[in-house]
Design a protein around this motif. Structure first.
Motif, mmCIF file in Angstrom:
data_model
loop_
_atom_site.group_PDB
_atom_site.id
_atom_site.type_symbol
_atom_site.label_atom_id
_atom_site.label_comp_id
_atom_site.label_asym_id
_atom_site.label_seq_id
_atom_site.Cartn_x
_atom_site.Cartn_y
_atom_site.Cartn_z
ATOM 1 N N PRO A 138 0.798 -1.235 0.000
ATOM 2 C CA PRO A 138 0.000 0.000 0.000
ATOM 3 C C PRO A 138 0.825 1.277 0.000
ATOM 4 C CG PRO A 138 -0.072 -1.072 2.156
ATOM 5 C CD PRO A 138 0.572 -2.037 1.217
ATOM 6 N N TYR A 139 2.097 1.219 0.406
ATOM 7 C CA TYR A 139 2.925 2.426 0.443
ATOM 8 C C TYR A 139 3.865 2.531 -0.752
ATOM 9 C CZ TYR A 139 1.668 2.277 5.448
ATOM 10 O OH TYR A 139 1.000 2.205 6.640
ATOM 11 N N ALA A 140 3.727 1.657 -1.726
ATOM 12 C CA ALA A 140 4.723 1.552 -2.798
ATOM 13 C C ALA A 140 4.991 2.873 -3.498
ATOM 14 C CB ALA A 140 4.277 0.508 -3.817
ATOM 15 N N LYS A 141 3.984 3.711 -3.681
ATOM 16 C CA LYS A 141 4.170 4.949 -4.430
ATOM 17 C C LYS A 141 4.647 6.113 -3.563
ATOM 18 C CE LYS A 141 1.003 3.827 -8.204
ATOM 19 N NZ LYS A 141 2.142 3.619 -9.136
ATOM 20 N N ARG A 142 4.797 5.900 -2.275
ATOM 21 C CA ARG A 142 5.275 6.969 -1.395
ATOM 22 C C ARG A 142 6.779 7.180 -1.565
ATOM 23 N NH1 ARG A 142 2.757 6.052 4.672
ATOM 24 N NH2 ARG A 142 0.551 5.886 4.104
#
Length: 411
Positions: A138-142
């Motif tokens: 869920p945090y991959a694009k952060r």
């Protein structure tokens, strides 16, 4: 003598610290490492000063931060957002073994420079992607930065003075440790992929996340939690599993006492003239000392205060009890052991004449580390790299005219 990786070519498209640290390790081991940077600006760390390395004219030179992670590389100043720049990268990839990058997830795909695209050009390519949180989840694009990862991973929760003490509260480590550890894992990963390629003939993609690395490097503290179900807490300079293993105030400063077993504890007690403590069932074993640290540490603190640091260190070294002073960084570089190991270097610099450097700690007997150059000027090797890639002078001049490349030479 050729370096251990003198047959390997690396395209380092990373910035800041984690990726460049991996690239520097590979370069120190003899690999040819081409550092790809934005024209005019270059790696962000070139502007992360002061301090700056001065030039003989007293002008501002390179930032110390940039110098720490880019030794032994060649710099190519190239605009990869342009179609012409992208074509240069694809040209270089045909003859490269490893590509390092730390763009956001999907950041290079829009330029056709992602792994799936480049493996079509070179199936043997080992492509290492370094991000804050990895390619999935869920945090991959952060965006992820060392300080943020130290906090999210739990590292800051176990670093700093314990609650109730002056200055208590979570603390980051004094260097960007997560970045450094990630760089080391990256270099290990690409070397493992190289070994696998010898058997399969195929490259592969390495997905490396700062958060994963820091969680993995919680080591015994992570296992303490997983085994007990209790989250470790900050303990200052004390150790959760070993006693006495912490800092102590001396007559004139501080020292570290790092007792690792019961025999060392007994020898310390004899030297400190409190041998009775080693015979006390409350303190005879490490497990007992951990359980009874609250009563033991005040007793040790009182006796250690009676002598100066140098006296303790000299006496305890004679008894083979691990101990030492708490040096600042200047004192560390003056330490005779660090000097004997050659950990401080002076390298030739094209603008400043020379630049200090910290040596690579690897001591290889057959293929020793060589230091061919300090961190390069922005675009210092642009023309030579492009010539080596087969571009003729007219093509290179066209790229200059289009603003796709830039170069900088020492005055």
């Amino acid at each position: 003598m050729m370096g251990a990786l003198s047959h390997i070519r690396v395209l380092d498209m990373s910035r800041i610290l984690a990726g460049p640290w991996a690239g520097q390790i590979l370069a120190d081991l003899g690999a040819e490492v081409i550092k790809v940077e934005r024209p005019e600006r270059g790696d962000d760390t070139r502007s992360w000063g002061p301090p700056w390395l001065p030039t003989p004219q007293g002008d501002r030179g390179e930032a110390a931060y940039y110098l720490c992670a880019n030794r032994n590389k060649r710099s190519l100043a190239l605009d990869i957002t342009s179609p012409q720049g992208q074509e240069v990268i694809r040209n270089l990839v045909t003859s490269c073994d490893i590509l390092l990058e730390n763009y956001k997830v999907g950041g290079l795909k829009k330029y056709g420079l992602d792994y799936d695209s480049l493996k079509q050009i070179n199936p043997r390519l080992i492509y290492c992607s370094i991000t804050g949180f990895g390619q999935t989840g869920p945090y991959a694009k952060r965006a992820g930065y060392d300080f943020l990862i130290q906090a999210m991973s739990g590292l800051m929760s176990i670093t700093g003075e314990k609650d109730g003490m002056p200055g208590a509260g979570p603390q980051k480590v004094g260097v960007a440790l997560t970045d450094i550890l990630t760089g080391m894992y990256a270099s290990t990963g690409v070397l493992a992929a190289l070994a696998a390629r010898e058997r399969t003939g195929e490259g592969q993609h390495i997905d490396l996340a700062l958060l994963d690395v820091q969680v993995a490097c919680l080591a015994n503290q992570a296992m303490n939690y997983l085994v007990s179900g209790n989250a470790p807490q900050r303990m200052g300079n004390a150790h959760p599993n070993i006693v006495p293993y912490q800092s102590f105030a001396t007559e004139d400063g501080f020292m570290i006492l790092a007792v690792g077993n019961d025999d060392q504890f007994r020898r310390f007690c004899v030297e400190a003239k409190v041998a009775y403590l080693a015979d006390d069932p409350l303190y005879q074993t490490n497990a007992a000392r951990v359980a009874n640290r609250a009563s033991l540490i005040p007793l040790l603190s009182e006796v250690i205060l009676t002598r100066c640091t140098a006296s303790w260190v000299g006496a305890l070294e004679n008894q083979a009890v691990p101990c030492g002073p708490i040096n600042d960084i200047g004192q560390a570089f003056q330490d005779p052991q660090i000097q004997a190991r050659g950990m401080q270097l002076s390298l030739s610099h094209p603008e400043s004449g020379e630049a200090p450097a910290v040596a690579n700690p690897l001591k290889l007997s057959g293929t020793p580390i060589e230091y061919s150059n300090t961190a390069p000027l922005l675009g210092e090797h642009t023309e030579q790299i492009l010539k080596d890639a087969g571009l003729n002078p007219e093509q290179i001049q066209t790229l200059y005219a289009q603003g796709v490349i830039s170069s900088r030479k020492a005055c």
